[in-house]
Scaffold this motif. Sequence first.
Motif, PDB file in Angstrom:
ATOM      1  N   GLY A 274       0.914  -1.411   0.025  1.00 40.46           N
ATOM      2  CA  GLY A 274      -0.504   0.099  -0.382  1.00 40.46           C
ATOM      3  C   GLY A 274       0.709   1.313  -0.130  1.00 40.46           C
ATOM      4  N   VAL A 275       0.705   2.117   0.920  1.00 38.20           N
ATOM      5  CA  VAL A 275       1.352   3.300   0.899  1.00 38.20           C
ATOM      6  C   VAL A 275       1.562   4.262   2.969  1.00 38.20           C
ATOM      7  CG1 VAL A 275       0.412   4.833  -1.398  1.00 38.20           C
ATOM      8  CG2 VAL A 275      -1.118   4.540   1.719  1.00 38.20           C
ATOM      9  N   ARG A 276       2.889   4.711   2.861  1.00 36.75           N
ATOM     10  CA  ARG A 276       2.335   5.565   3.747  1.00 36.75           C
ATOM     11  C   ARG A 276       1.370   6.660   4.049  1.00 36.75           C
ATOM     12  NH1 ARG A 276       4.945   4.264   8.562  1.00 36.75           N
ATOM     13  NH2 ARG A 276       5.092   2.423   8.085  1.00 36.75           N
ATOM     14  N   ILE A 277       0.970   7.017   4.856  1.00 36.03           N
ATOM     15  CA  ILE A 277       0.368   8.234   4.949  1.00 36.03           C
ATOM     16  C   ILE A 277       0.763   8.628   6.240  1.00 36.03           C
ATOM     17  CG2 ILE A 277      -1.219   7.082   7.245  1.00 36.03           C
ATOM     18  CD1 ILE A 277      -4.013   8.521   5.102  1.00 36.03           C
ATOM     19  N   GLU A 278       0.581   9.986   6.129  1.00 34.62           N
ATOM     20  CA  GLU A 278       1.491  11.089   6.685  1.00 34.62           C
ATOM     21  C   GLU A 278       0.184  12.771   7.166  1.00 34.62           C
ATOM     22  OE1 GLU A 278       5.919  12.554   7.153  1.00 34.62           O
ATOM     23  OE2 GLU A 278       4.245  13.755   5.681  1.00 34.62           O
ATOM     24  N   HIS A 279       0.067  12.473   9.033  1.00 36.18           N
ATOM     25  CA  HIS A 279      -0.490  13.719   9.291  1.00 36.18           C
ATOM     26  C   HIS A 279       0.642  14.242  10.455  1.00 36.18           C
ATOM     27  CE1 HIS A 279      -3.731  10.529   8.132  1.00 36.18           C
ATOM     28  NE2 HIS A 279      -4.623  11.473   8.375  1.00 36.18           N
ATOM     29  N   ALA A 280      -0.408  15.423  10.385  1.00 35.30           N
ATOM     30  CA  ALA A 280       0.184  16.329  11.223  1.00 35.30           C
ATOM     31  C   ALA A 280       0.332  15.604  12.744  1.00 35.30           C
ATOM     32  CB  ALA A 280      -0.091  17.773  11.635  1.00 35.30           C
ATOM     33  N   GLN A 281       1.246  15.287  13.583  1.00 39.93           N
ATOM     34  CA  GLN A 281       0.930  14.723  14.871  1.00 39.93           C
ATOM     35  C   GLN A 281      -0.203  15.247  16.242  1.00 39.93           C
ATOM     36  OE1 GLN A 281       3.152  11.890  16.203  1.00 39.93           O
ATOM     37  NE2 GLN A 281       1.273  11.949  17.204  1.00 39.93           N
ATOM     38  N   ASN A 356       3.382   9.344  11.151  1.00 37.16           N
ATOM     39  CA  ASN A 356       2.908   8.178   9.985  1.00 37.16           C
ATOM     40  C   ASN A 356       2.650   7.276   9.852  1.00 37.16           C
ATOM     41  OD1 ASN A 356       5.638   6.310   9.047  1.00 37.16           O
ATOM     42  ND2 ASN A 356       6.559   8.379  10.403  1.00 37.16           N
ATOM     43  N   SER A 357       2.445   6.094   9.505  1.00 32.29           N
ATOM     44  CA  SER A 357       2.125   4.667   9.507  1.00 32.29           C
ATOM     45  C   SER A 357       1.755   4.382   8.236  1.00 32.29           C
ATOM     46  CB  SER A 357       0.689   4.814   9.811  1.00 32.29           C
ATOM     47  OG  SER A 357       0.295   3.066   9.852  1.00 32.29           O
ATOM     48  N   GLY A 358       2.122   2.634   7.573  1.00 31.12           N
ATOM     49  CA  GLY A 358       1.739   2.208   6.435  1.00 31.12           C
ATOM     50  C   GLY A 358       0.858   1.848   6.850  1.00 31.12           C
ATOM     51  N   MET A 359       0.079   1.327   5.925  1.00 32.51           N
ATOM     52  CA  MET A 359      -1.414   1.762   4.681  1.00 32.51           C
ATOM     53  C   MET A 359      -1.570   0.697   4.027  1.00 32.51           C
ATOM     54  SD  MET A 359      -4.340   2.067   7.073  1.00 32.51           S
ATOM     55  CE  MET A 359      -3.581   3.557   8.161  1.00 32.51           C
ATOM     56  N   VAL A 360      -2.063  -0.747   4.281  1.00 33.88           N
ATOM     57  CA  VAL A 360      -1.678  -1.325   3.606  1.00 33.88           C
ATOM     58  C   VAL A 360      -2.283  -2.647   3.169  1.00 33.88           C
ATOM     59  CG1 VAL A 360       0.959  -1.852   4.054  1.00 33.88           C
ATOM     60  CG2 VAL A 360      -0.397  -3.031   5.159  1.00 33.88           C
ATOM     61  N   VAL A 361      -2.574  -2.810   2.062  1.00 33.64           N
ATOM     62  CA  VAL A 361      -4.639  -4.634   1.569  1.00 33.64           C
ATOM     63  C   VAL A 361      -3.589  -6.006   1.944  1.00 33.64           C
ATOM     64  CG1 VAL A 361      -5.502  -4.626  -0.646  1.00 33.64           C
ATOM     65  CG2 VAL A 361      -4.982  -2.395   0.695  1.00 33.64           C
ATOM     66  N   ALA A 362      -4.024  -6.673   1.681  1.00 33.60           N
ATOM     67  CA  ALA A 362      -3.387  -7.880   2.356  1.00 33.60           C
ATOM     68  C   ALA A 362      -3.429  -8.560   0.796  1.00 33.60           C
ATOM     69  CB  ALA A 362      -4.136  -9.007   2.766  1.00 33.60           C
ATOM     70  N   VAL A 363      -2.305  -9.265   0.069  1.00 39.03           N
ATOM     71  CA  VAL A 363      -2.200  -9.648  -0.720  1.00 39.03           C
ATOM     72  C   VAL A 363      -2.079 -11.024  -1.195  1.00 39.03           C
ATOM     73  CG1 VAL A 363      -0.744  -9.366  -3.069  1.00 39.03           C
ATOM     74  CG2 VAL A 363      -1.297  -7.106  -2.178  1.00 39.03           C
ATOM     75  N   GLU A 364      -3.135 -11.237  -1.615  1.00 37.14           N
ATOM     76  CA  GLU A 364      -2.885 -12.859  -2.017  1.00 37.14           C
ATOM     77  C   GLU A 364      -2.356 -13.470  -3.015  1.00 37.14           C
ATOM     78  OE1 GLU A 364      -3.769 -15.259   0.915  1.00 37.14           O
ATOM     79  OE2 GLU A 364      -4.895 -13.527   2.075  1.00 37.14           O
ATOM     80  N   LEU A 365      -2.151 -14.701  -3.479  1.00 26.30           N
ATOM     81  CA  LEU A 365      -1.437 -15.323  -4.008  1.00 26.30           C
ATOM     82  C   LEU A 365      -2.641 -15.208  -5.305  1.00 26.30           C
ATOM     83  CD1 LEU A 365       0.710 -18.443  -3.082  1.00 26.30           C
ATOM     84  CD2 LEU A 365       1.071 -15.579  -3.519  1.00 26.30           C
ATOM     85  N   GLU A 366      -3.983 -15.518  -4.869  1.00 27.39           N
ATOM     86  CA  GLU A 366      -4.970 -15.650  -6.498  1.00 27.39           C
ATOM     87  C   GLU A 366      -5.048 -14.335  -6.698  1.00 27.39           C
ATOM     88  OE1 GLU A 366      -8.378 -15.307  -3.360  1.00 27.39           O
ATOM     89  OE2 GLU A 366      -7.546 -17.376  -3.122  1.00 27.39           O
ATOM     90  N   ASP A 367      -4.839 -12.696  -5.729  1.00 31.72           N
ATOM     91  CA  ASP A 367      -4.857 -11.554  -6.706  1.00 31.72           C
ATOM     92  C   ASP A 367      -3.643 -11.444  -7.527  1.00 31.72           C
ATOM     93  OD1 ASP A 367      -6.759 -11.282  -4.795  1.00 31.72           O
ATOM     94  OD2 ASP A 367      -5.096 -10.623  -3.237  1.00 31.72           O
ATOM     95  N   LEU A 368      -2.932 -12.450  -8.014  1.00 31.11           N
ATOM     96  CA  LEU A 368      -1.828 -12.503  -8.777  1.00 31.11           C
ATOM     97  C   LEU A 368      -1.839 -13.178 -10.468  1.00 31.11           C
ATOM     98  CD1 LEU A 368       0.854 -11.644  -6.009  1.00 31.11           C
ATOM     99  CD2 LEU A 368      -0.636  -9.937  -7.163  1.00 31.11           C
ATOM    100  N   PRO A 369      -2.791 -13.310 -10.980  1.00 30.71           N
ATOM    101  CA  PRO A 369      -2.821 -13.995 -11.893  1.00 30.71           C
ATOM    102  C   PRO A 369      -2.007 -14.097 -13.062  1.00 30.71           C
ATOM    103  CG  PRO A 369      -4.973 -12.549 -12.325  1.00 30.71           C
ATOM    104  CD  PRO A 369      -4.123 -12.352 -10.576  1.00 30.71           C
ATOM    105  N   GLY A 370      -1.362 -12.724 -13.338  1.00 32.38           N
ATOM    106  CA  GLY A 370      -0.732 -12.169 -14.137  1.00 32.38           C
ATOM    107  C   GLY A 370       0.858 -12.827 -13.950  1.00 32.38           C
TER     108      GLY A 370
END
Length: 531
Positions: A274-281, A356-370
């Motif tokens: 995913g991404v890193r998301i950054e806010h003001a502390q 800041n925090s990582g904000m990520v999505v679970a990626v399973e092998l079935e998501d990568l058919p290519g």
Amino acid sequence: MRKEINLTLRPEEAFQPEVFESLVLRRANVPLGASHVSVRPLKRSIDARGRQVKVNITAEICFDESPTGTGIHKFPYPDVSAAEQIVIVGAGPAGLFAALRAIELGVKPILIERGQDVRARRRDLAAINKDHIVNPESNYCFGEGGAGTYSDGKLYTRSKKRGDIRRIMENLVAHGATEDILVDAHPHIGTNKLPKLVAELRESILQAGGEVLFNTKVVDFIIEHDHLVGVVTQSGEKIKGHGVILATGHSARDIFHLLHQKEILIEAKPFALGVRIEHAQHLIDKIQYHCQSDRGPFLPASSYSLVQQTIYKGIQRGVFSFCMCPGGFIVPAATSQEEVVVNGMSPSRRDSRFANSGMVVAVELEDLPGYQSYGPLAAMMFQSDIEHKAWEAGGKSQVAPAQRMLDFVNHKVSENLLETSYQPGLKSVDMHSVLPEFISSRLKEAFRSFGKKMNGYLTNDAQIIGVESRTSSPVRVPRDRETFEHPELKRLYPCGEGAGYAGGIVSAAMDGERCAEMLIAKYLPARSELK
């Protein structure tokens, strides 16, 4: 005599030692100024669920004796300079603690690290930040101490069955960490203090007769009769031992390629991206601590943990915060020149203006058919392609693609970006064009949900920065559940995050210790009986 009591205090009471001690003694009906009485916290956690922030503490009162667990000293390691040896590849937490445990058991570790020592490594980090030059052997991921040294230093783990957490913590204290890590519910050392601690761990290994080899890259394995008995380095040197602990970390793609090329069993595994998301502390503090302005001198920079299940094309996947860094910085974690990878870190005081925090999505092998044609390297190749795409989007340097948070949700390219802690700089792009649709769509859905859970979190005064892709290894090096040994290649002990068996400093350290114990118990049994 010792007595434990539980208290719930205000922050100004909990974090001022004299006030804290007087309150504990009063609660225990002990007169102030009583002789031969000492007080110290055993456990401490912040509860910010209500309008008034509270601190829950378990305190120990000692009468006429010293408090338990104080005065921790380094273990008196035996001299193993002439002992039988094992080979450990990778000097991250798993490798370092595997080496120390081997020494305790009377075995000499040969610790091999492709990167530089922790001090020299700083020059390579400066080159990434200032000149956008990535040294593929020494960077934020590779080098003494591994990815954790110049990352964040969080020590929280749920891996309680993996080993002795307290033992790891006390060893860290013995090598320079403060005793606060034995008390706080979410202990943290800080990236400014970790380098010295890592150097102390190395010194313990060297003083006991172990070897630590820097700038030494493993390029091949020495296999004899289906047993892994050593490695070959880039210079052609052959280093042998009674077995090999492979603790190379989640980013050593060349090692995964080597394993695959040698037809040593490995497996593709799910990971997250995913991404890193950054806010003001101060914004996160306002949300979490329910304060209108400054959080005050007694509360630490606040953190958060978020998770949301999302649906895309009928398939459910989790979106979650990862490695949240209050009062921290976003850093370039690439391991080759033509990729952009971001990670987060916090100094010990957590006093940056940014959260800041990582904000990520679970990626399973079935998501990568290519990518199925890559076999066990499928998830790794997908990960690599996304990182290369981010490099192109940022302008083919370590400048990272970025977008304001609400603009991302509304599919609008940001006219300008906010100030950032990311030193190489940012470029405004449509992050939907960088991330695969199954990732970006889920992030968009999750951000809306997080905005409802944390009022004020979903805002254009925050920005997302890409890509956060090194959350865990995309490859698993399998091992037997009981013996920790590779199921096909004897004397190979896959270890830590890179092999898919840990997720942070403490869990990796515990896994390193267990791998050393298992290897020695099987192939040097006389030694394992000593401890």
